[in-house]
Design an enzyme around this catalytic site. Structure first.
Site, PDB file in Angstrom:
ATOM      1  N   THR A  64     100.141  -0.321  25.128  1.00 16.51           N
ATOM      2  CA  THR A  64     100.937  -1.397  25.745  1.00 16.51           C
ATOM      3  C   THR A  64     101.912  -0.865  26.800  1.00 16.51           C
ATOM      4  O   THR A  64     102.296   0.300  26.772  1.00 16.51           O
ATOM      5  CB  THR A  64     101.719  -2.148  24.648  1.00 16.51           C
ATOM      6  OG1 THR A  64     102.488  -1.200  23.903  1.00 16.51           O
ATOM      7  CG2 THR A  64     100.800  -2.895  23.727  1.00 16.51           C
ATOM      8  N   TRP A  81     105.603  -1.398  29.427  1.00 19.64           N
ATOM      9  CA  TRP A  81     107.042  -1.405  29.171  1.00 19.64           C
ATOM     10  C   TRP A  81     107.733  -2.686  29.608  1.00 19.64           C
ATOM     11  O   TRP A  81     108.938  -2.814  29.457  1.00 19.64           O
ATOM     12  CB  TRP A  81     107.699  -0.208  29.879  1.00 19.64           C
ATOM     13  CG  TRP A  81     107.192  -0.047  31.291  1.00 19.64           C
ATOM     14  CD1 TRP A  81     106.212   0.813  31.693  1.00 19.64           C
ATOM     15  CD2 TRP A  81     107.581  -0.797  32.447  1.00 19.64           C
ATOM     16  NE1 TRP A  81     105.961   0.648  33.040  1.00 19.64           N
ATOM     17  CE2 TRP A  81     106.793  -0.333  33.532  1.00 19.64           C
ATOM     18  CE3 TRP A  81     108.505  -1.796  32.689  1.00 19.64           C
ATOM     19  CZ2 TRP A  81     106.915  -0.853  34.818  1.00 19.64           C
ATOM     20  CZ3 TRP A  81     108.622  -2.321  33.965  1.00 19.64           C
ATOM     21  CH2 TRP A  81     107.833  -1.838  35.007  1.00 19.64           C
ATOM     22  N   GLU A 116      94.102  -6.465  29.592  1.00 21.31           N
ATOM     23  CA  GLU A 116      95.015  -7.371  30.309  1.00 21.31           C
ATOM     24  C   GLU A 116      95.694  -6.544  31.389  1.00 21.31           C
ATOM     25  O   GLU A 116      96.563  -5.729  31.088  1.00 21.31           O
ATOM     26  CB  GLU A 116      96.040  -7.966  29.335  1.00 21.31           C
ATOM     27  CG  GLU A 116      95.436  -8.871  28.287  1.00 21.31           C
ATOM     28  CD  GLU A 116      94.938 -10.196  28.851  1.00 21.31           C
ATOM     29  OE1 GLU A 116      95.435 -10.620  29.909  1.00 21.31           O
ATOM     30  OE2 GLU A 116      94.050 -10.794  28.228  1.00 21.31           O
ATOM     31  N   CYS A 163     103.330  -9.431  34.873  1.00 22.60           N
ATOM     32  CA  CYS A 163     101.959  -9.463  35.407  1.00 22.60           C
ATOM     33  C   CYS A 163     101.667 -10.796  36.080  1.00 22.60           C
ATOM     34  O   CYS A 163     100.844 -10.872  36.982  1.00 22.60           O
ATOM     35  CB  CYS A 163     100.958  -9.201  34.300  1.00 22.60           C
ATOM     36  SG  CYS A 163     101.143 -10.359  32.934  1.00 22.60           S
TER      37      CYS A 163
END
Ligand code: NAD
Length: 480
Positions: free
Chosen positions: A143, A145, A242, A276
């Site tokens: 993952t 940050w 993702e 994102c």
């Protein structure tokens, strides 16, 4: 690091220091994991799958709800650690991320109870064919940050609910808050080995969990370049990716300009643009350009930048030097290609670190500027004027990325014309690119570099399980 239900150092004893982006202070010393540490975590996770398999669906749902309860009890501490480690404002953003994290665990508890499958009609009268959802086994979870509590939860909660054991590698610059999250999982009595935390450099520990034969599947949120590298390293394993976005926001000539400008500002400046789904470029009809520009400048110049612990602060520092440098590069390139700064335009001075960035509005951005073509991930609202709907659509789609777009218009037919033609996984009509809820499907469109698969509610449960087909022959041999 948390491996097999125990807190451990790296086998190498190596450590690294975590610093707060807000103050520059050293806030923790963390183990710098090695490939061997990652391998130990993979072995622990394999044992964890057996412990998890003993829990019924209802028990797993209860476990996820218990995690949510523990997180709720530690809300303040989690939010403060998130702000210290990541830099986002405590009052306006960090608390909301903790709330979303709690809700993510509750959602997994709810959704897993409704993971119904089917009995399939078949030609053969003696057969009954049905499907069930099966855990995949050991998941590698990596993952970024920018949402260091919520994004891991998007995988850890449904992953656990669906009986997968996981090895989680968080981003090195937000691993302190990752430790806090895992402390809560321990307090909620998540079975040993079910979730393992390995801290350290992505290209080392992340690469090991992706490529190692002991992991069965990979879930990754991060940049497109790393995601594509991982896809190669994980060849053959199920992937949930993702990746980056370059969210076009289209403001048509009939839009409600107050609504559109507010949403574009939220899209560009929330979490200092490190999202994102951020409004990375704002395509605005020529006839309304000046009004939208003025409104955005008004937003940018009124945003309270500063100490993320201060109640008045609306924007804190960027999380790390590479993202600040990328924003510098994109701005310099846009200006060299003719863009004009309407607000901000550089890092802010006078703060404890040089990671504070002025909310920036640009206009006259050239279509070939890096800021238009790539993901910037900083607090910049670049305006690009257009004349016709066809032009706006072509320019919006002229990107290698395709995650979220937004279109502002009062005309339902025009809204649908765009919604069905924009090449992004999500299209928001009359709201920011950042509008999102935990359970709605989220992910990139095929053919672009924004990822593979869908996150959100039961969609993640589908992604993180295999569909098993069981064919029963039910003829009675005793009756001839
Ligand atoms: P990044 O790709 O640099 O790093 C992501 C993670 O991958 C980190 O934990 C890192 O340590 C690890 N990593 C790095 N190299 C690796 C390797 N070779 N093998 C295995 N792991 C490796 O991304 P970032 O800068 O941390 O995050 C920002 C990016 O994430 C942006 O592009 C953003 O758009 C994307 N993002 C996407 C979504 C989404 O849902 N689509 C959500 C948030 C962020």
């Amino acid at each position: 690091m948390y491996i097999g239900g125990r807190w451990v150092d790296s086998v190498s004893r190596a450590t690294y220091q975590a610093r707060s982006p807000a103050s520059g202070e050293m806030i923790a010393t963390l183990p710098e994991g090695t490939r061997e540490d990652a391998q130990r975590a993979i072995a622990a996770a394999r044992e964890g799958t057996e412990r998890l398999a003993r829990l019924s669906v209802w028990e797993r749902a209860k476990l996820c709800a218990r995690v949510a309860d523990v997180l709720e009890r530690h809300k303040d501490e989690l939010a403060r650690t998130l702000t210290l480690d990541q830099g986002k404002p405590l009052h306006s953003e960090a608390k909301a991320e903790v709330d979303a994290t709690v809700a993510g665990w509750r959602n997994a508890a709810d959704h897993v109870k409704w993971l119904e499958t089917s009995v399939i009609p078949v030609e053969d009268p003696h057969k009954r064919v049905l499907t069930i959802r099966q855990a995949r086994g050991v998941y590698a979870v990596i993952t970024p940050w920018n949402f260091p509590l919520n994004i891991p939860t998007e995988y850890l909660a449904p992953g656990l609910a669906a009986v997968n054991a996981m090895v989680w590698v968080p981003a090195p610059t937000t691993s302190v808050v990752a430790v806090k999250l895992v402390e809560c999982l321990e307090e909620a009595e998540v079975p040993a080995g079910a979730i393992n935390l390995v801290t350290g450099p992505g290209p080392v520990v992340g690469d090991e969990i992706v490529a190692h034969a002991g992991t069965d599947a990979v879930a990754f949120t991060g940049s497109s370049a790393t995601g594509e590298h991982i896809a190669r390293r994980a060849a053959g394993k199920p992937l949930l990716l993702e990746l980056g976005g370059n969210g076009p926001t289209l403001i048509l000539d009939d839009a409600n300009l107050e609504q559109a400008a507010n949403a574009a500002a939220f899209g560009a400046f929330f979490n200092a643009g490190q999202v994102c789904s951020a409004a990375e470029r704002i395509l605005v009809h020529r006839s309304v350009h000046d009004e939208v520009a003025n409104r955005l400048v008004d937003h940018a110049t009124h945003i309270q930048l500063g100490d993320p612990f201060d109640e008045r602060t609306q924007m804190g520092p960027l999380n790390n030097q590479p993202v600040a440098e990328k924003t510098d590069r994109h701005l310099a390139d846009a200006l060299a290609r003719g863009a004009k700064v309407l607000a901000g335009g550089s890092r802010a001075r006078g703060w404890p670190t040089d990671l504070y960035y002025q909310p920036t509005v640009l206009t006259g951005v050239a279509r070939d500027a890096m800021i238009n073509r790539e993901e910037t991930f900083g607090p910049v609202a670049p305006l690009i004027p257009f004349q016709t709907d066809e032009e706006a659509l072509a320019w919006a789609n002229d990107s290698t990325l395709g995650l979220v777009s937004a279109v502002f218009t009062r005309d339902l037919s025009r809204a649908f014309w765009f919604a069905e033609r924009l090449r992004t996984g999500i299209v928001n009509v009359n709201d920011s690119t950042n509008y999102w809820e935990l359970h709605i499907p989220f992910g990139g469109v095929a053919g672009k570099r924004s990822g593979v698969g869908r996150l959100g509610g039961r969609h993640t449960l589908y992604e993180m399980t295999d569909l098993r087909t069981i064919c029963l022959d039910v003829r009675r041999l005793d009756q001839g």
